[in-house]
Enzyme design. Structure first.
Site, PDB file in Angstrom:
ATOM      1  N   SER A  77       2.964  14.408  16.746  1.00 52.59           N
ATOM      2  CA  SER A  77       2.944  15.012  15.413  1.00 52.59           C
ATOM      3  C   SER A  77       1.688  15.855  15.255  1.00 52.59           C
ATOM      4  O   SER A  77       1.076  16.258  16.235  1.00 52.59           O
ATOM      5  CB  SER A  77       3.023  13.915  14.344  1.00 52.59           C
ATOM      6  OG  SER A  77       3.322  14.470  13.083  1.00 52.59           O
ATOM      7  N   ASN A  78       1.302  16.136  14.025  1.00 50.76           N
ATOM      8  CA  ASN A  78       0.077  16.898  13.738  1.00 50.76           C
ATOM      9  C   ASN A  78      -0.475  16.390  12.412  1.00 50.76           C
ATOM     10  O   ASN A  78       0.202  15.641  11.706  1.00 50.76           O
ATOM     11  CB  ASN A  78       0.390  18.406  13.729  1.00 50.76           C
ATOM     12  CG  ASN A  78       1.398  18.743  12.655  1.00 50.76           C
ATOM     13  OD1 ASN A  78       1.095  18.695  11.473  1.00 50.76           O
ATOM     14  ND2 ASN A  78       2.620  19.070  13.051  1.00 50.76           N
TER      15      ASN A  78
END
Ligand code: CTP
Length: 228
Positions: free
Chosen positions: A27-28
């Protein structure tokens, strides 16, 4: 400036998660704050809002129709379904570009000193939507750490957008999870408007004002094209 009619504004927010196994994902750091501020500004201006959001701890603005998704593929399905009924799409989500080619059904236990993950490209949602657009206004974000303006201009053109917000995600105190953004707006006709460091709430209001003007302009252009 406000358009006469209430618009239906579709906003995407937050990060997507691409699961490797049931307990791990790629993810981020996006929290969804920018997208939620855009939704809030749209509601305050009297528009109808559909908000497609990745996992977040933020409380969604009251009055928005909220669709919660996890992965990029789920976000794509949700956006494609909601898009035909909307007037404006604002893609502020930080969509993961890649997902693991295979998702393990059970937790991967450590066995080897190294592990290679094979990733596959996710669909470019806004690009796909652009091909199906019937006069909707499309607004994107360009998350950049260098060559902000040139890279944002390229994305605006490649993805066929009406406006893109060049968003500095590498600077101190701005970007993912921050209260402020360091941003500039770029338009299809070549115009550029540097905004500098602004609160995400203010940037949200700016985006909705621009969206209203872009809708007016597009509709006026379509009326002129229909004139015999
Ligand atoms: N976007 C999208 N679908 C993707 C990736 C991005 O719709 N799979 C949208 C984002 O929501 C944003 C715009 O495209 O509005 C630009 O996203 P960004 O991450 O800055 O650029 P990418 O197209 O992913 O290119 P790169 O990763 O090479 O910078």
């Amino acid at each position: 400036m406000t358009v006469g009619a209430k618009l239906h504004i579709l906003v995407s927010a937050g990060a997507t998660r691409e699961y490797i196994d049931p307990v791990r994902f790629i993810s981020n750091p996006s929290t969804g704050k920018m997208g939620f501020e855009i939704a809030r500004a749209a509601l305050a201006a009297g528009h109808q809002v559909t908000l497609v959001t990745g996992p977040t701890h933020l409380k969604p603005p009251v009055g928005a129709a909220v669709i919660s998704i996890v992965s990029a593929l789920e976000m794509r399905d949700a956006i494609l379904e909601a898009f035909p009924a909307c007037d404006v799409l604002v893609m502020s989500a930080a969509v993961s570009d890649y997902r693991p080619s295979k998702r393990a059904h059970h937790k991967i236990h450590k066995s080897n000193p190294s592990l290679t993950l094979e990733l596959q490209l996710n669909p470019d949602i806004i690009r796909e939507v652009q091909r199906k657009a019937k006069g909707q206004v499309l607004i994107g974000f360009a998350a950049e750490t260098e060559e902000h303006m040139a890279s944002a201009r390229q994305k605006l053109e490649n993805k066929g957008l009406d406006m893109i917000i060049a968003n500095d995600v590498g600077g101190k105190g701005v970007g993912f999870a921050a209260e402020h953004a360091n941003a500039a707006a770029l338009f299809r006709d070549g115009a550029e408007k540097p905004l500098g460091v602004v609160t995400k709430a203010r940037l949200g209001r700016f985006i909705i004002e621009q969206a209203e003007m872009l809708v007016e302009r597009k509709r006026a252009g379509a009326r002129r094209a229909w004139r015999p």
